[in-house]
Motif scaffolding. Structure first.
Motif, PDB file in Angstrom:
ATOM      1  N   UNK A  65       0.859  -1.167   0.000  1.00 38.38           N
ATOM      2  CA  UNK A  65       0.000   0.000   0.000  1.00 38.38           C
ATOM      3  C   UNK A  65       0.899   1.220   0.000  1.00 38.38           C
ATOM      4  N   UNK A  66       0.495   2.227  -0.766  1.00 37.53           N
ATOM      5  CA  UNK A  66       1.291   3.445  -0.843  1.00 37.53           C
ATOM      6  C   UNK A  66       0.349   4.635  -0.834  1.00 37.53           C
ATOM      7  N   UNK A  67       0.687   5.640  -0.049  1.00 35.91           N
ATOM      8  CA  UNK A  67      -0.091   6.865   0.021  1.00 35.91           C
ATOM      9  C   UNK A  67       0.690   7.944  -0.723  1.00 35.91           C
ATOM     10  N   UNK A  68      -0.022   8.678  -1.570  1.00 37.63           N
ATOM     11  CA  UNK A  68       0.637   9.646  -2.449  1.00 37.63           C
ATOM     12  C   UNK A  68      -0.085  10.983  -2.431  1.00 37.63           C
ATOM     13  N   UNK A  69       0.664  12.065  -2.660  1.00 38.71           N
ATOM     14  CA  UNK A  69      -0.017  13.362  -2.791  1.00 38.71           C
ATOM     15  C   UNK A  69      -0.826  13.384  -4.081  1.00 38.71           C
ATOM     16  N   UNK A  70      -1.884  14.118  -4.074  1.00 39.86           N
ATOM     17  CA  UNK A  70      -2.764  14.213  -5.239  1.00 39.86           C
ATOM     18  C   UNK A  70      -2.150  15.170  -6.260  1.00 39.86           C
ATOM     19  N   UNK A  71      -1.069  14.660  -6.880  1.00 36.75           N
ATOM     20  CA  UNK A  71      -0.326  15.400  -7.898  1.00 36.75           C
ATOM     21  C   UNK A  71      -0.179  14.504  -9.122  1.00 36.75           C
ATOM     22  N   UNK A  72      -0.185  15.102 -10.302  1.00 40.12           N
ATOM     23  CA  UNK A  72      -0.159  14.334 -11.555  1.00 40.12           C
ATOM     24  C   UNK A  72       1.058  13.413 -11.666  1.00 40.12           C
ATOM     25  N   UNK A  73       2.223  13.846 -11.186  1.00 42.22           N
ATOM     26  CA  UNK A  73       3.431  13.027 -11.327  1.00 42.22           C
ATOM     27  C   UNK A  73       3.332  11.699 -10.596  1.00 42.22           C
TER      28      UNK A  73
ATOM     29  N   UNK B  35      -7.400  13.954 -10.437  1.00 44.39           N
ATOM     30  CA  UNK B  35      -8.186  15.007 -11.072  1.00 44.39           C
ATOM     31  C   UNK B  35      -9.470  15.347 -10.318  1.00 44.39           C
ATOM     32  N   UNK B  36     -10.134  14.335  -9.765  1.00 44.62           N
ATOM     33  CA  UNK B  36     -11.455  14.566  -9.184  1.00 44.62           C
ATOM     34  C   UNK B  36     -11.494  14.493  -7.663  1.00 44.62           C
ATOM     35  N   UNK B  37     -10.380  14.228  -7.015  1.00 42.12           N
ATOM     36  CA  UNK B  37     -10.350  14.103  -5.556  1.00 42.12           C
ATOM     37  C   UNK B  37     -10.220  15.435  -4.860  1.00 42.12           C
ATOM     38  N   UNK B  38     -11.108  16.348  -5.172  1.00 45.18           N
ATOM     39  CA  UNK B  38     -11.000  17.728  -4.707  1.00 45.18           C
ATOM     40  C   UNK B  38     -11.024  17.887  -3.197  1.00 45.18           C
ATOM     41  N   UNK B  39     -11.596  16.936  -2.477  1.00 46.35           N
ATOM     42  CA  UNK B  39     -11.726  17.091  -1.032  1.00 46.35           C
ATOM     43  C   UNK B  39     -10.511  16.598  -0.255  1.00 46.35           C
ATOM     44  N   UNK B  40      -9.533  16.025  -0.943  1.00 48.25           N
ATOM     45  CA  UNK B  40      -8.420  15.408  -0.235  1.00 48.25           C
ATOM     46  C   UNK B  40      -7.075  15.813  -0.838  1.00 48.25           C
ATOM     47  N   UNK B  41      -6.056  15.996   0.010  1.00 53.56           N
ATOM     48  CA  UNK B  41      -4.725  16.315  -0.515  1.00 53.56           C
ATOM     49  C   UNK B  41      -3.948  15.081  -0.975  1.00 53.56           C
ATOM     50  N   UNK B  42      -4.439  13.880  -0.663  1.00 52.32           N
ATOM     51  CA  UNK B  42      -3.707  12.665  -1.036  1.00 52.32           C
ATOM     52  C   UNK B  42      -4.668  11.539  -1.408  1.00 52.32           C
TER      53      UNK B  42
ATOM     54  N   UNK C 222      -7.892   1.883  -5.297  1.00 54.82           N
ATOM     55  CA  UNK C 222      -7.441   3.261  -5.376  1.00 54.82           C
ATOM     56  C   UNK C 222      -8.466   4.066  -4.604  1.00 54.82           C
ATOM     57  N   UNK C 223      -8.017   4.711  -3.538  1.00 52.58           N
ATOM     58  CA  UNK C 223      -8.928   5.270  -2.559  1.00 52.58           C
ATOM     59  C   UNK C 223      -8.541   6.693  -2.198  1.00 52.58           C
ATOM     60  N   UNK C 224      -9.552   7.523  -1.956  1.00 55.17           N
ATOM     61  CA  UNK C 224      -9.305   8.873  -1.460  1.00 55.17           C
ATOM     62  C   UNK C 224     -10.322   9.172  -0.371  1.00 55.17           C
ATOM     63  N   UNK C 225      -9.907   9.881   0.661  1.00 58.82           N
ATOM     64  CA  UNK C 225     -10.846  10.212   1.735  1.00 58.82           C
ATOM     65  C   UNK C 225     -11.994  11.078   1.209  1.00 58.82           C
ATOM     66  N   UNK C 226     -13.119  10.933   1.822  1.00 56.86           N
ATOM     67  CA  UNK C 226     -14.260  11.770   1.447  1.00 56.86           C
ATOM     68  C   UNK C 226     -15.101  11.159   0.351  1.00 56.86           C
ATOM     69  N   UNK C 227     -16.259  11.742   0.160  1.00 57.99           N
ATOM     70  CA  UNK C 227     -17.195  11.267  -0.858  1.00 57.99           C
ATOM     71  C   UNK C 227     -16.940  11.974  -2.172  1.00 57.99           C
TER      72      UNK C 227
END
Length: 159
Positions: free
Chosen positions: A6-14, A53-60, A76-81
């Motif tokens: 499992x890896x947690x990443x910043x919500x950045x394109x790279x 692109x669409x995970x606007x509510x979360x930084x990662x 592939x998971x992001x916090x929030x709805x």
């Protein structure tokens, strides 16, 4: 379950390329056929791109992988709805996902993931999670059947 990471990443394109590199190395070292590796990497790239692109509510966002003898599952998971989660769930569950117009630059990801993977699902709560599952085959005889012969499975450490 043979291999898990499992890896947690910043919500950045790279970071989509980072996931592709790490996951690709794991899948190839596990002896999977190139076709399976390519399908999984493209579907994972689509899901990660959507999270970025669409995970606007979360930084990662987080990518989890389970690789067993005959299947691979990615989450592939992001916090929030997700915004409009009801419509999104219907698009994932629908037998036929409508394609966008020919000049549209987006809107093909769900169809692509569904074509490449054996199972695609979306859990809108408690986190927005895309689940991708694929039955896999190995093309390297050294990897084929190792766990069936009682030999320990290969383990990878990702730093």
């Amino acid at each position: 379950m043979d291999t898990v990471f499992s890896i947690s990443l910043p919500r950045q394109a790279y970071t989509v390329a980072v996931v592709r590199d790490v996951l690709g190395a794991l899948l190839r070292r596990s002896g999977l056929c190139a076709g399976c590796v390519d399908d999984i990497l493209l579907a994972a790239s689509e899901a990660c791109s959507n999270a970025v692109e669409h995970g606007e509510t979360s930084p990662d966002y987080e990518v989890s992988v389970e690789l067993a003898t005959h299947w691979c599952e990615l989450q592939i998971s992001q916090p929030g709805r997700a915004p409009e989660s009801g419509a999104l769930v219907r698009r994932f569950a629908s037998e036929h996902t409508p394609l966008p117009g020919l000049t549209s630059e987006s809107g093909r990801g769900i169809s692509l993931m569904r074509y490449l993977m054996d199972e695609v699902d979306l859990r809108p709560e408690p986190h927005t999670t895309v689940i991708l599952r694929k039955r896999v085959t190995t093309c390297d005889p050294a990897h084929r059947g190792a766990s069936e012969r009682g030999q320990p499975s290969t383990r990878f450490a990702l730093l």
